[in-house]
Design an enzyme around this catalytic site. Sequence first.
Site, short mmCIF file in Angstrom:
data_model
loop_
_atom_site.label_atom_id
_atom_site.label_comp_id
_atom_site.label_asym_id
_atom_site.label_seq_id
_atom_site.Cartn_x
_atom_site.Cartn_y
_atom_site.Cartn_z
N ASP A 92 0.82 -1.21 0.00
CA ASP A 92 0.00 0.00 0.00
C ASP A 92 0.86 1.26 0.00
OD1 ASP A 92 -2.19 -1.63 0.11
OD2 ASP A 92 -2.90 -0.98 2.07
N ASP A 240 -6.42 -8.64 13.85
CA ASP A 240 -5.88 -9.93 14.28
C ASP A 240 -6.64 -10.47 15.49
OD1 ASP A 240 -4.96 -7.86 15.87
OD2 ASP A 240 -2.84 -8.28 15.56
#
Length: 503
Positions: A92, A240
């Site tokens: 990114d 996560d």
Amino acid sequence: MDQRAGHFIWAICYLAVLFGLCLYGIHRYVIVYLFYKYRKNIPRPVRHFDKLPRITVQLPIFNELYVVERLLDCVSKLEYPKDLLQIQVLDDSTDETREITEAEVQRLRALGFDIEHQHRVDRTGFKAGALKEGLDTCKGEFILILDADFVPGPKLLMETVHFFTDPRIGMIQSRWGHLNRTYSLLTRVQAMFLDGHLVLEQTARSRAGRFFNFNGTAGLWRRTCIESSGGWQHDTLTEDLDLSYRAQLKGWKFVYLTDLVTPAELPAEINGFKTQQHRWTKGSIQTCKKLLPAIWRSDLPLVIKLEATAHLTSNFAYLLLAFLCVLLHPISGGLGSGPWRTVLLDIPIFVAASLSACVFYVCAQRVLYPRTWMKEMLLLPLLLALGIGLAINNARAVLEALFNHSSEFTRTPKYGIVRKNQSWRSTRYSALKTALPLIELGFAAYFTTVLFEAMLLGQWGSVPFLLLFQGGFTYVGLASIAQWRPRAGDQGAPTEPEDALPA
């Protein structure tokens, strides 16, 4: 309102805050107990694969100028058949990291690696969004995820993949190590800070059958586990933790390998550390709000629900600590003094709240460094002071999560620093600067006044605790402000865009 009523209100608030902190302190003792009870239950694969499965290595990166080449070099040295290994660089980046990465990808492709470079212009979902898009072209049955600053050992895949011969296993997590542990006092204290979680909490929870979380990197996932649990979602800052709990609620089992270490870089400067802590704290409370009701509606045993609650709400302790900072001085005369207070209040609170933190971190260091742990413990006062100094930073994160405040998403800068003679000040990246250090210095001044008052009144028993508060806020505030001054590499360096977390 007369003085007596005021003291009564302060006493109720003060005792409520201390009660909450004591509960979290008692939970630390529970973790230590579970660790020693189950520490010999070392996980083993049920068998080995007759034919190795295909694995995809996903590398989510964003502006990693100083570490991306090291990362790709380490991944290329993983001991696994090339024809069964796919590498995805999920990039990114908005700076020259993109060009450096493309050159490295071309080099590895020429060496026979199945490697692709996916660059996104639209950074929707940030890391979670990149991982989600990577699944569209993922070839592997199992997926290794590595952040840019991690340095995996060559045997990482071969020492983990065989656990997946048990079809119930959905994720395998290795323990983080610290590349730059001895770089400075800050990194040494950070390492101790993290080791309590990485050694005690993760080991205790995993081996005792409680919920524990993927740490965001240095772990392998079964692809069907990700997909059957709802995939990567970006409505929290800790994708996560979110996916970990959703997967375990679906019945998937996780494995934590305490003795398999994958080292990484600790933030070399205080603002980077505070940025990281703010993101983790806010994300954990967002996940708590999102998933705790589902946990309590489930058919899980009560002990599992209670442990999950303690885990997901643990960062509320920073909010309680911030309240304690405000309440500490006004209540000094509200509960009286004398032997009864010492026996019934001061000693129990010290044992439950303060001593538990010392025991927790001492145990972690004894496990890691059985010969030199006492030397490490000389830094324990600094660790406790740093934890207190983070109270305002992390309490702000808790409140932002509670009130659904959409804050800017800020990455933790990585500098590729592993040696003491390297300096982060000449690098291109820097952590976000805020006015929060001024508030922290305000608390430092406040506790300086309280400290001198305690000494004048002869309240010597409170001096060590007040020194932790005064020293913690002074260090965190001054160290943060010290980074406001221009750095050698700032002139002409492009600034990184800052993006808001999607609502």
